[in-house]
Scaffold this active site. Structure first.
Site, PDB file in Angstrom:
ATOM      1  N   ASP A 106       0.882  -1.378   0.006  1.00  0.00           N
ATOM      2  CA  ASP A 106       0.038   0.058   0.032  1.00  0.00           C
ATOM      3  C   ASP A 106       0.869   1.151   0.088  1.00  0.00           C
ATOM      4  OD1 ASP A 106      -2.124  -1.593   0.349  1.00  0.00           O
ATOM      5  OD2 ASP A 106      -2.464  -1.442   2.222  1.00  0.00           O
TER       6      ASP A 106
HETATM    7  N1  URA Z   1      -1.514  -5.681   3.942  1.00  0.00           N
HETATM    8  C1  URA Z   1      -1.828  -4.521   4.119  1.00  0.00           C
HETATM    9  O1  URA Z   1      -2.647  -4.246   4.491  1.00  0.00           O
HETATM   10  N2  URA Z   1      -0.937  -3.643   3.391  1.00  0.00           N
HETATM   11  C2  URA Z   1       0.076  -3.960   2.801  1.00  0.00           C
HETATM   12  O2  URA Z   1       0.768  -2.981   2.141  1.00  0.00           O
HETATM   13  C3  URA Z   1       0.638  -5.166   2.683  1.00  0.00           C
HETATM   14  C4  URA Z   1       0.004  -6.120   3.417  1.00  0.00           C
END
Ligand code: URA
Length: 247
Positions: A106
């Site tokens: 993310d």
């Molecule tokens: N899980 C999440 O919620 N975000 C990420 O970036 C990776 C794993």
């Protein structure tokens, strides 16, 4: 496999476009073996031919494998109209055509992102069948639910979908490490959300059994070492057998 000389040079030397490679070749700056070659279309064998540019040997690397410590605020894609992408963070000597991030974090997640131009390997690593481990450091708004480890290891159900077992190591009242063998959309945030908690910080600390180099600060990148590259290509790089010996 044979390749055109101009394509080889623009593919291997950071910052040289195909057109620039053609000019350099026509100008006599490039040799194949001991002979100057002025024909950009000349076919060479990258594995065996010695190519020099201005007298310096061009080392041949078929693929690049790069570890980036992603900072918050950049996106894991090759193009984005609004935000900076992880590729823009690479130093000039690690830039070349065809690189892409293998998998996504993310925008606000930090840590290990693998960047490569080896499409076949990335495909294998990201295949849902392959179950490559990804380990994260998680900080939470509220104390961790005492039953979280059991719920995660049993394989939670999220929005009607059954998750694979995930490993949890609790390191503080609001801090833990979680190891996933899949990568669903916002998975960790949604897993803790389902327990009524909220992730306030998320960092990927390991990918396919390779730890993030602690000497890389956020935004820095380096090539994988030969040993790390070997580990990446190993068929089974799971550490989750520690949690789930029968898997
Ligand atoms: N899980 C999440 O919620 N975000 C990420 O970036 C990776 C794993």
């Amino acid at each position: 496999m044979q390749e055109r000389l101009d394509r080889f040079i623009s593919g291997q030397v950071a910052g040289i476009s195909r057109a620039e490679a053609q000019k350099l070749i026509r100008r006599g700056a490039v040799s194949v073996g001991k002979e100057v070659c002025r024909r950009p279309e000349r076919k060479i064998s990258p594995d065996t031919d010695e190519i020099t540019l201005n007298g310096e040997r061009i080392g041949y690397k078929k693929y690049l494998y790069i570890m980036l410590n992603k900072p918050a605020g950049v996106v894991c894609s090759t193009r984005d109209g609004l935000s900076e992408t992880v590729l823009a963070l690479l130093p000039p000597d690690l830039r070349r055509r065809g690189l892409f991030p293998a998998g996504r974090l993310d925008k606000d997640t930090v840590g290990f992102v693998l960047i490569t131009d080896d499409g076949a390997l990335a495909h294998r690593l990201l295949s849902p069948k392959r179950h490559v481990d990804k380990k994260y450091c998680v900080r939470l708004r509220d104390p961790i639910d005492p039953g979280a480890a059991e719920k995660f290891s049993a394989g939670m159900e999220l929005d009607g979908e059954k998750l694979l077992p995930a490993g949890l190591e609790i390191t503080g009242e609001r801090e833990c490490y979680i190891t996933l063998r899949e990568g669903r959309y916002h998975q960790i945030k949604r897993m803790f959300g389902a327990l009524g908690n909220e992730v306030t910080y998320l960092k990927r600390t390991e990918f396919a059994g390779i730890p993030l180099d602690p000497s890389l600060s956020e935004g820095q990148a380096r090539e994988l070492s030969p040993r790390e590259e070997q580990a990446l290509k190993k068929e089974d790089n799971s550490s989750l057998s520690y949690f789930f010996p029968s898997n």
